[in-house]
Design a protein around this motif. Structure first.
Motif, PDB file in Angstrom:
ATOM      1  N   UNK A 112       3.730 -10.590   7.286  1.00 10.86           N
ATOM      2  CA  UNK A 112       5.054 -11.132   7.635  1.00 10.86           C
ATOM      3  C   UNK A 112       5.033 -12.648   7.512  1.00 10.86           C
ATOM      4  N   UNK A 113       3.961 -13.262   7.989  1.00  9.92           N
ATOM      5  CA  UNK A 113       3.824 -14.714   7.915  1.00  9.92           C
ATOM      6  C   UNK A 113       3.775 -15.186   6.465  1.00  9.92           C
ATOM      7  N   UNK A 114       2.995 -14.503   5.649  1.00 11.00           N
ATOM      8  CA  UNK A 114       2.883 -14.901   4.243  1.00 11.00           C
ATOM      9  C   UNK A 114       4.209 -14.720   3.510  1.00 11.00           C
ATOM     10  N   UNK A 115       4.989 -13.711   3.877  1.00  9.25           N
ATOM     11  CA  UNK A 115       6.284 -13.488   3.224  1.00  9.25           C
ATOM     12  C   UNK A 115       7.257 -14.637   3.481  1.00  9.25           C
ATOM     13  N   UNK A 116       7.050 -15.370   4.562  1.00  7.63           N
ATOM     14  CA  UNK A 116       7.916 -16.510   4.877  1.00  7.63           C
ATOM     15  C   UNK A 116       7.585 -17.735   4.027  1.00  7.63           C
ATOM     16  N   UNK A 117       6.464 -17.665   3.304  1.00  6.51           N
ATOM     17  CA  UNK A 117       6.032 -18.761   2.432  1.00  6.51           C
ATOM     18  C   UNK A 117       5.771 -18.157   1.049  1.00  6.51           C
TER      19      UNK A 117
ATOM     20  N   UNK B 175      -2.446 -30.722   4.417  1.00  2.89           N
ATOM     21  CA  UNK B 175      -2.371 -30.021   3.138  1.00  2.89           C
ATOM     22  C   UNK B 175      -0.930 -29.572   2.913  1.00  2.89           C
ATOM     23  N   UNK B 176      -0.672 -29.038   1.771  1.00  2.00           N
ATOM     24  CA  UNK B 176       0.677 -28.581   1.445  1.00  2.00           C
ATOM     25  C   UNK B 176       1.111 -27.409   2.320  1.00  2.00           C
ATOM     26  N   UNK B 177       0.184 -26.501   2.641  1.00  3.77           N
ATOM     27  CA  UNK B 177       0.565 -25.232   3.269  1.00  3.77           C
ATOM     28  C   UNK B 177       0.378 -25.162   4.772  1.00  3.77           C
TER      29      UNK B 177
END
Length: 91
Positions: free
Chosen positions: A25-30, A6-8
């Motif tokens: 923190x992980x989501x902020x990197x994407x 998938x894309x993500x």
């Protein structure tokens, strides 16, 4: 490809190569990923045993995600994709 195609998912897995991380923190990197897609992707990666979820019994609760041994086997592939992407983007 069925597990990470998938894309993500490759992006999430790539950032988890750095070690376990809190979801915020992980989501902020994407930054381009929506909350829905982020949560869905993590759940699918966890279901497929590529990522684990650890809940710490604290107040407020803390949740971290990390790569399983199976997920870590993708390290070379993820690094190669990152290198290729940088080459194409800079080229």
């Amino acid at each position: 490809m069925e597990l990470i195609g998938t894309k993500w998912k490759p992006l999430i897995l790539f950032h988890l190569l750095e070690g376990p991380q809190r979801s915020g923190i992980l989501q902020a990197k994407i930054p381009a990923i929506s909350n829905k897609m982020f949560t869905q992707s993590l759940r699918e990666l966890e279901r497929d045993h590529l990522v684990y979820r650890e809940v710490f019994p604290e107040v407020p609760p803390r949740v971290e995600y990390g790569l399983t041994k199976k997920g870590f086997t993708l390290k070379e592939i993820l690094i190669s994709l990152d290198t290729w992407g940088k080459t194409i983007h800079d080229g």
